[in-house]
Design a protein around this motif. Structure first.
Motif, PDB file in Angstrom:
ATOM      1  N   HIS A   1      20.189 -12.799 -16.594  1.00  0.00           N
ATOM      2  CA  HIS A   1      20.950 -13.895 -17.095  1.00  0.00           C
ATOM      3  C   HIS A   1      21.586 -14.741 -16.018  1.00  0.00           C
ATOM      4  O   HIS A   1      22.478 -15.749 -16.348  1.00  0.00           O
ATOM      5  N   LYS A   2      20.986 -14.767 -14.678  1.00  0.00           N
ATOM      6  CA  LYS A   2      21.655 -15.803 -13.985  1.00  0.00           C
ATOM      7  C   LYS A   2      21.539 -17.291 -14.080  1.00  0.00           C
ATOM      8  O   LYS A   2      20.348 -17.586 -14.560  1.00  0.00           O
ATOM      9  N   LEU A   3      22.362 -18.148 -13.710  1.00  0.00           N
ATOM     10  CA  LEU A   3      22.267 -19.283 -13.828  1.00  0.00           C
ATOM     11  C   LEU A   3      21.745 -19.970 -15.287  1.00  0.00           C
ATOM     12  O   LEU A   3      21.266 -20.866 -15.517  1.00  0.00           O
TER      13      LEU A   3
ATOM     14  N   ASP B   1      26.762 -17.746 -13.237  1.00  0.00           N
ATOM     15  CA  ASP B   1      26.587 -17.888 -11.736  1.00  0.00           C
ATOM     16  C   ASP B   1      25.020 -17.473 -11.438  1.00  0.00           C
ATOM     17  O   ASP B   1      24.324 -16.824 -12.055  1.00  0.00           O
ATOM     18  N   HIS B   2      24.978 -17.383  -9.828  1.00  0.00           N
ATOM     19  CA  HIS B   2      23.738 -17.012  -9.472  1.00  0.00           C
ATOM     20  C   HIS B   2      23.574 -15.503  -9.549  1.00  0.00           C
ATOM     21  O   HIS B   2      22.367 -14.742  -9.197  1.00  0.00           O
ATOM     22  N   LEU B   3      24.400 -14.660  -9.823  1.00  0.00           N
ATOM     23  CA  LEU B   3      24.365 -13.392  -9.944  1.00  0.00           C
ATOM     24  C   LEU B   3      24.529 -12.653 -11.401  1.00  0.00           C
ATOM     25  O   LEU B   3      24.739 -11.747 -11.842  1.00  0.00           O
ATOM     26  N   GLY B   4      24.395 -13.820 -12.361  1.00  0.00           N
ATOM     27  CA  GLY B   4      24.440 -13.566 -13.624  1.00  0.00           C
ATOM     28  C   GLY B   4      25.970 -13.165 -14.278  1.00  0.00           C
ATOM     29  O   GLY B   4      26.011 -12.712 -15.387  1.00  0.00           O
ATOM     30  N   ARG B   5      26.759 -13.381 -13.425  1.00  0.00           N
ATOM     31  CA  ARG B   5      28.380 -13.251 -14.032  1.00  0.00           C
ATOM     32  C   ARG B   5      28.872 -14.456 -14.692  1.00  0.00           C
ATOM     33  O   ARG B   5      28.574 -15.560 -14.400  1.00  0.00           O
ATOM     34  N   CYS B   6      29.645 -14.176 -15.756  1.00  0.00           N
ATOM     35  CA  CYS B   6      30.169 -15.079 -16.749  1.00  0.00           C
ATOM     36  C   CYS B   6      31.169 -15.683 -16.096  1.00  0.00           C
ATOM     37  O   CYS B   6      32.397 -15.639 -15.481  1.00  0.00           O
ATOM     38  N   THR B   7      30.874 -17.475 -15.687  1.00  0.00           N
ATOM     39  CA  THR B   7      31.736 -18.281 -15.307  1.00  0.00           C
ATOM     40  C   THR B   7      33.143 -18.489 -15.985  1.00  0.00           C
ATOM     41  O   THR B   7      34.082 -18.435 -15.301  1.00  0.00           O
ATOM     42  N   PHE B   8      33.199 -18.255 -17.162  1.00  0.00           N
ATOM     43  CA  PHE B   8      34.309 -18.446 -17.943  1.00  0.00           C
ATOM     44  C   PHE B   8      35.481 -17.445 -17.585  1.00  0.00           C
ATOM     45  O   PHE B   8      36.513 -17.605 -17.618  1.00  0.00           O
ATOM     46  N   SER B   9      34.769 -16.093 -17.844  1.00  0.00           N
ATOM     47  CA  SER B   9      35.584 -14.950 -17.363  1.00  0.00           C
ATOM     48  C   SER B   9      36.213 -14.964 -15.817  1.00  0.00           C
ATOM     49  O   SER B   9      37.465 -14.616 -15.818  1.00  0.00           O
TER      50      SER B   9
ATOM     51  N   ARG C   1      22.975 -28.881  -6.060  1.00  0.00           N
ATOM     52  CA  ARG C   1      22.026 -29.888  -6.658  1.00  0.00           C
ATOM     53  C   ARG C   1      21.377 -29.436  -7.975  1.00  0.00           C
ATOM     54  O   ARG C   1      21.171 -30.335  -8.997  1.00  0.00           O
ATOM     55  N   THR C   2      21.010 -28.146  -7.985  1.00  0.00           N
ATOM     56  CA  THR C   2      20.555 -27.377  -9.234  1.00  0.00           C
ATOM     57  C   THR C   2      21.570 -27.126 -10.151  1.00  0.00           C
ATOM     58  O   THR C   2      21.181 -27.209 -11.529  1.00  0.00           O
TER      59      THR C   2
END
Length: 277
Positions: A47-49, A61-69, A240-241
Motif C-alpha cells: 500500500h505504499k504511496l 508513505d514510502h513504506l505503506g504507513r498511514c500518514t494520518f496516524s 517531486r512525486t
C-alpha cells in the motif's frame, strides 16, 4: 481610549482562539491511540504511496504507513517533549535565577558569567555539539535543548528577583525574622510565576522548531518513531512525486508554532513580558 479598547478586544480574541486551537492539539496527543485509524509504524509495502482514501485519510508513505496516524502520534512527540523541555529548563532556570538574584555578589557573578558564555554561542550549534559528544537520539537532543534553554529563564528570573528584593514588603519580612526560604516561597516565587507562564508560550514554539530541526537532521528522533521533523526528512526523497509527505508534517509544525507565537505575543503585550528576540 477607543483605540486602546479595540486593541484589548483584539488581543483577547487572539488569546481565546489560540488557546482553543492549542487545547484541541493537546487533546489529540492524549487521544491519538483512539483517533488513529492505523498502526503508525506498521509497514505494508503493498500500500505504499497511496492517495488519500477512507482507510488512509492522508494517504501512505514510502513504506505503506498511514500518514494520518503518524501525524497524530507525531503530535505526542513534538508537543509532549517540547513541554518536557520547557518545564525542565524552567525549573533549573527558576532555581538558579532566584539564587543569583537574591544572593548577589560572587554567586551572582559566577552563575551569570557562565550563562553569558552559553548565550554567546548559537543555541542550535550548542545542541549539535552536545549530540556530537553523546551521540544522536531523542534523549540527547532533549538534554541538549534543556541545557541551552535554562539560561534564558535564569536571566529573566534574576532580573525579576533583583527588582522584587528591593520592595518594602521584602524588607519588612527580613526585619520580622522570616527565613530566606520563607521569603522566596511566599513573596518571590508567586510574583514571578505569572510572567514565566507567559514566557512559556513564547518559548514552546522555539522548542518545537528545534526538536523538529534536530530530527530533520537525523540527530533527534530515530525511525520508525513518528515525529514531524523526522517525517519531513523521510519525505524529502519524494518531494517531486509525492510532496504531501513533507507538506502535512510541515503544516502541522507551522500551525503549532504560529499559534504559540500569536498566543505568546498577545499575552506578552498584556502583561509586559518581552521575548528573547
Amino acid at each position: 481610549m477607543i483605540a486602546k479598547l479595540q486593541y484589548q478586544l483584539k488581543s483577547q480574541k487572539v488569546i481565546v482562539i489560540s488557546s482553543f486551537i492549542l487545547f484541541g492539539l493537546f487533546m489529540i496527543t492524549l487521544l491519538a491511540p483512539w483517533l488513529a485509524p492505523n498502526d503508525p509504524i506498521a509497514v505494508n509495502l503493498a500500500h505504499k504511496l497511496q492517495q488519500p482514501s477512507w482507510d488512509y485519510p492522508l494517504g501512505t508513505d514510502h513504506l505503506g504507513r498511514c500518514t494520518f496516524s503518524r501525524i497524530l502520534y507525531g503530535a505526542r512527540i513534538s508537543l509532549g517533549f517540547a513541554m518536557l523541555i520547557f518545564i525542565s529548563a524552567l525549573s533549573i532556570g527558576l532555581i538558579i535565577g532566584i539564587i543569583a538574584g537574591y544572593k548577589g555578589g560572587w554567586v551572582d557573578q559566577l552563575l551569570m558569567r557562565f550563562g553569558d558564555g552559553l548565550m554567546a554561542i548559537p543555541s542550535l550549534l550548542l545542541v549539535i555539539g552536545f549530540v556530537g559528544i553523546w551521540g544522536a537520539g531523542l534523549k540527547q537532543v532533549i538534554l541538549g535543548l534543556i541545557f541551552v534553554q535554562w539560561v534564558y529563564y535564569a536571566r529573566v528570573i534574576r532580573g525579576m528577583v533583583l527588582s522584587l528584593k528591593e520592595q518594602n514588603y521584602i524588607t519588612a519580612a527580613k526585619i520580622s525574622g522570616s527565613s530566606t526560604w520563607t521569603i522566596m516561597k511566599k513573596h518571590i516565587i508567586p510574583n514571578v510565576i505569572p510572567s514565566l507562564a507567559v514566557m512559556g508560550t513564547l518559548e514552546m514554539g522555539w522548542a518545537i522548531m528545534n526538536l523538529s530541526s534536530m530530527s530533520f537532521l537525523g540527530l533527534g528522533v530515530q525511525p520508525p518513531t513518528p515525529e514531524w521533523g523526522a517525517m519531513i526528512l523521510e519525505g524529502k526523497s519524494y518531494i517531486r512525486t509525492n510532496p504531501a509527505l513533507m507538506l502535512y508534517p510541515g503544516l502541522m509544525i507551522m500551525i503549532v508554532v504560529v499559534t504559540f507565537n500569536l498566543l505568546g505575543e498577545a499575552l506578552s503585550e498584556r502583561y509586559g513580558v518581552k521575548r528573547r528576540y
